[in-house]
Scaffold this motif. Structure first.
Motif, PDB file in Angstrom:
ATOM      1  N   GLU A  88      10.748  -8.883  -0.549  1.00 55.26           N
ATOM      2  CA  GLU A  88      10.893  -8.458   0.754  1.00 55.26           C
ATOM      3  C   GLU A  88      10.709  -6.982   0.944  1.00 55.26           C
ATOM      4  N   ILE A  89      10.207  -6.379   1.938  1.00 51.07           N
ATOM      5  CA  ILE A  89      10.012  -5.098   2.135  1.00 51.07           C
ATOM      6  C   ILE A  89      10.752  -4.713   3.535  1.00 51.07           C
ATOM      7  N   VAL A  90      11.723  -3.796   3.679  1.00 50.63           N
ATOM      8  CA  VAL A  90      12.659  -3.614   4.698  1.00 50.63           C
ATOM      9  C   VAL A  90      12.290  -2.233   4.833  1.00 50.63           C
ATOM     10  N   GLY A  91      12.085  -1.829   6.262  1.00 53.52           N
ATOM     11  CA  GLY A  91      11.894  -0.365   6.526  1.00 53.52           C
ATOM     12  C   GLY A  91      10.820  -0.344   7.738  1.00 53.52           C
ATOM     13  N   VAL A  92      11.131   0.634   8.652  1.00 54.75           N
ATOM     14  CA  VAL A  92      10.039   0.814   9.636  1.00 54.75           C
ATOM     15  C   VAL A  92       8.774   1.620   9.060  1.00 54.75           C
ATOM     16  N   GLY A  93       7.421   0.820   9.216  1.00 52.60           N
ATOM     17  CA  GLY A  93       6.492   1.298   8.839  1.00 52.60           C
ATOM     18  C   GLY A  93       6.144   0.931   7.479  1.00 52.60           C
ATOM     19  N   GLU A 104      -1.895  -3.216  -1.943  1.00 53.37           N
ATOM     20  CA  GLU A 104      -1.868  -2.095  -1.226  1.00 53.37           C
ATOM     21  C   GLU A 104      -0.515  -2.108  -0.462  1.00 53.37           C
ATOM     22  N   LEU A 105       0.554  -1.036  -1.001  1.00 55.28           N
ATOM     23  CA  LEU A 105       1.477  -0.718  -0.366  1.00 55.28           C
ATOM     24  C   LEU A 105       1.693   0.482   0.295  1.00 55.28           C
ATOM     25  N   LEU A 106       2.159   0.463   1.498  1.00 55.94           N
ATOM     26  CA  LEU A 106       2.487   1.637   2.511  1.00 55.94           C
ATOM     27  C   LEU A 106       4.061   1.556   2.453  1.00 55.94           C
ATOM     28  N   LEU A 107       4.685   2.670   1.789  1.00 53.78           N
ATOM     29  CA  LEU A 107       6.079   2.944   1.670  1.00 53.78           C
ATOM     30  C   LEU A 107       6.759   4.002   2.131  1.00 53.78           C
ATOM     31  N   ARG A 149       8.938  -3.613  -7.071  1.00 58.55           N
ATOM     32  CA  ARG A 149      10.147  -3.333  -6.564  1.00 58.55           C
ATOM     33  C   ARG A 149      10.482  -1.644  -7.118  1.00 58.55           C
ATOM     34  N   LYS A 150       9.922  -1.321  -8.348  1.00 59.96           N
ATOM     35  CA  LYS A 150      10.343  -0.127  -8.840  1.00 59.96           C
ATOM     36  C   LYS A 150       9.431   1.246  -7.826  1.00 59.96           C
ATOM     37  N   GLN A 151       8.668   0.925  -7.113  1.00 63.34           N
ATOM     38  CA  GLN A 151       8.034   1.643  -6.165  1.00 63.34           C
ATOM     39  C   GLN A 151       8.750   2.270  -5.217  1.00 63.34           C
ATOM     40  N   ARG A 152       9.742   1.636  -4.525  1.00 68.00           N
ATOM     41  CA  ARG A 152      10.617   1.868  -3.523  1.00 68.00           C
ATOM     42  C   ARG A 152      11.891   1.173  -3.659  1.00 68.00           C
ATOM     43  N   LYS A 153      12.933   1.513  -4.538  1.00 71.43           N
ATOM     44  CA  LYS A 153      14.116   0.681  -4.430  1.00 71.43           C
ATOM     45  C   LYS A 153      14.968   0.507  -3.220  1.00 71.43           C
ATOM     46  N   PRO A 154      15.652  -0.523  -2.853  1.00 73.56           N
ATOM     47  CA  PRO A 154      16.617  -0.348  -1.801  1.00 73.56           C
ATOM     48  C   PRO A 154      17.573   0.692  -1.859  1.00 73.56           C
ATOM     49  N   GLU A 155      17.541   1.546  -1.011  1.00 71.65           N
ATOM     50  CA  GLU A 155      18.522   2.377  -0.842  1.00 71.65           C
ATOM     51  C   GLU A 155      20.003   2.187  -0.174  1.00 71.65           C
ATOM     52  N   PRO A 156      20.995   2.534  -0.645  1.00 74.85           N
ATOM     53  CA  PRO A 156      22.421   2.175  -0.088  1.00 74.85           C
ATOM     54  C   PRO A 156      22.747   2.458   1.305  1.00 74.85           C
ATOM     55  N   TYR A 157      22.182   3.150   1.983  1.00 68.11           N
ATOM     56  CA  TYR A 157      22.655   3.936   3.285  1.00 68.11           C
ATOM     57  C   TYR A 157      21.737   2.944   4.552  1.00 68.11           C
ATOM     58  N   LYS A 158      20.582   2.865   4.392  1.00 67.71           N
ATOM     59  CA  LYS A 158      19.888   2.165   5.277  1.00 67.71           C
ATOM     60  C   LYS A 158      19.377   0.843   4.909  1.00 67.71           C
ATOM     61  N   GLY A 159      19.489   0.703   3.493  1.00 70.52           N
ATOM     62  CA  GLY A 159      18.714  -0.627   3.149  1.00 70.52           C
ATOM     63  C   GLY A 159      17.587  -0.932   2.805  1.00 70.52           C
ATOM     64  N   LYS A 160      16.647   0.390   3.262  1.00 67.23           N
ATOM     65  CA  LYS A 160      15.156   0.385   3.207  1.00 67.23           C
ATOM     66  C   LYS A 160      14.713   0.308   1.639  1.00 67.23           C
ATOM     67  N   ILE A 162      12.057  -2.028  -1.329  1.00 68.54           N
ATOM     68  CA  ILE A 162      11.600  -3.458  -1.668  1.00 68.54           C
ATOM     69  C   ILE A 162      12.719  -4.141  -2.464  1.00 68.54           C
ATOM     70  N   ARG A 163      13.223  -5.368  -1.921  1.00 68.63           N
ATOM     71  CA  ARG A 163      13.943  -6.173  -2.790  1.00 68.63           C
ATOM     72  C   ARG A 163      13.565  -7.548  -3.005  1.00 68.63           C
ATOM     73  N   TYR A 164      14.128  -8.114  -4.108  1.00 66.54           N
ATOM     74  CA  TYR A 164      13.970  -9.532  -4.088  1.00 66.54           C
ATOM     75  C   TYR A 164      14.303 -10.344  -3.126  1.00 66.54           C
ATOM     76  N   ARG A 165      13.865 -11.685  -2.814  1.00 67.95           N
ATOM     77  CA  ARG A 165      14.272 -12.447  -1.593  1.00 67.95           C
ATOM     78  C   ARG A 165      15.956 -12.942  -2.241  1.00 67.95           C
ATOM     79  N   GLY A 166      16.664 -12.843  -1.487  1.00 61.39           N
ATOM     80  CA  GLY A 166      18.154 -12.950  -1.616  1.00 61.39           C
ATOM     81  C   GLY A 166      19.093 -12.107  -2.447  1.00 61.39           C
ATOM     82  N   GLU A 167      18.224 -10.869  -2.679  1.00 63.37           N
ATOM     83  CA  GLU A 167      19.128  -9.978  -3.240  1.00 63.37           C
ATOM     84  C   GLU A 167      20.178  -9.190  -2.480  1.00 63.37           C
ATOM     85  N   HIS A 168      21.335  -8.952  -2.648  1.00 63.34           N
ATOM     86  CA  HIS A 168      22.181  -8.215  -1.890  1.00 63.34           C
ATOM     87  C   HIS A 168      22.268  -6.818  -2.272  1.00 63.34           C
ATOM     88  N   VAL A 169      22.058  -6.101  -1.253  1.00 62.86           N
ATOM     89  CA  VAL A 169      22.256  -4.698  -1.507  1.00 62.86           C
ATOM     90  C   VAL A 169      23.406  -4.020  -0.979  1.00 62.86           C
TER      91      VAL A 169
END
Length: 180
Positions: A88-93, A104-107, A149-160, A162-169
């Motif tokens: 799952e991709i989380v983040g505006v844009g 193709e990923l826009l991250l 997932r390595k292209q943009r790991k989920p960051e801990p402040y806003k959670g933006k 790429i994460r696995y489905r069901g992964e807790h950040v």
């Protein structure tokens, strides 16, 4: 002795297994996989059941006994049903799209990231923020999903990211929480 290694591997209808010395080839409706097992273990076929047994009683043989059975089981399941990982991709844009068979990923970077689909792997996009990686080889599916997932790991402040489905950040509070 490994409890996993002792378990038999059922061969479903429509799956063909060919054993030549240490090389095992499994052919099914989704494709064909082959693996050369180490000499410490031997694969035996009895009707529609596969069994792994140790050829020697050493520490190395014991260590590879359960691994060999799991690899064999993954081959049978892979050619019969296949494997998939959902990201799952989380983040505006942030979004994903298909360019032919490639992803193709826009991250949020200045350029799009193109990930080529290797032989035996296909990408599915139910939406712009969901990626499904499918294939018959469990190791390859997991590796491609990890590379995406390595292209943009989920960051801990806003959670933006790429994460696995069901992964807790785990989220951090940031500067506002420490001011006090």
């Amino acid at each position: 002795m490994s409890r996993i290694g002792k378990q038999p591997v059922p061969v479903p209808a429509g799956v063909e297994v060919k054993i030549e010395d240490q090389l095992v080839t499994v052919k099914g409706p989704k494709g064909e996989l082959s693996h050369e097992f180490l000499p410490e273990v031997r694969v035996l076929q009895d009707g529609d059941v596969l069994q792994v047994e140790k050829t020697e009683d050493t520490r190395d043989a014991a260590a590879r006994f359960g691994l060999s059975r799991t690899l064999l089981s993954n081959m049978v399941v892979g050619v019969h049903e296949g494997f998939s990982k959902t990201l799952e991709i989380v983040g505006v844009g942030y979004r994903a799209s298909l360019k032919g068979k490639d992803l193709e990923l826009l991250l949020g970077y200045s350029h799009p990231i193109l990930i080529k689909a290797p032989q035996g792997i296909e990408f599915e996009l139910p939406s712009q923020t969901q990626i499904i990686v499918k294939g018959i080889d469990k190791q390859q599916v997991g590796q491609i999903a990890a590379d995406i997932r390595k292209q943009r790991k989920p960051e801990p402040y806003k959670g933006k990211g790429i994460r696995y489905r069901g992964e807790h950040v785990r989220r951090k509070l940031g500067k506002a929480a420490s001011a006090g």
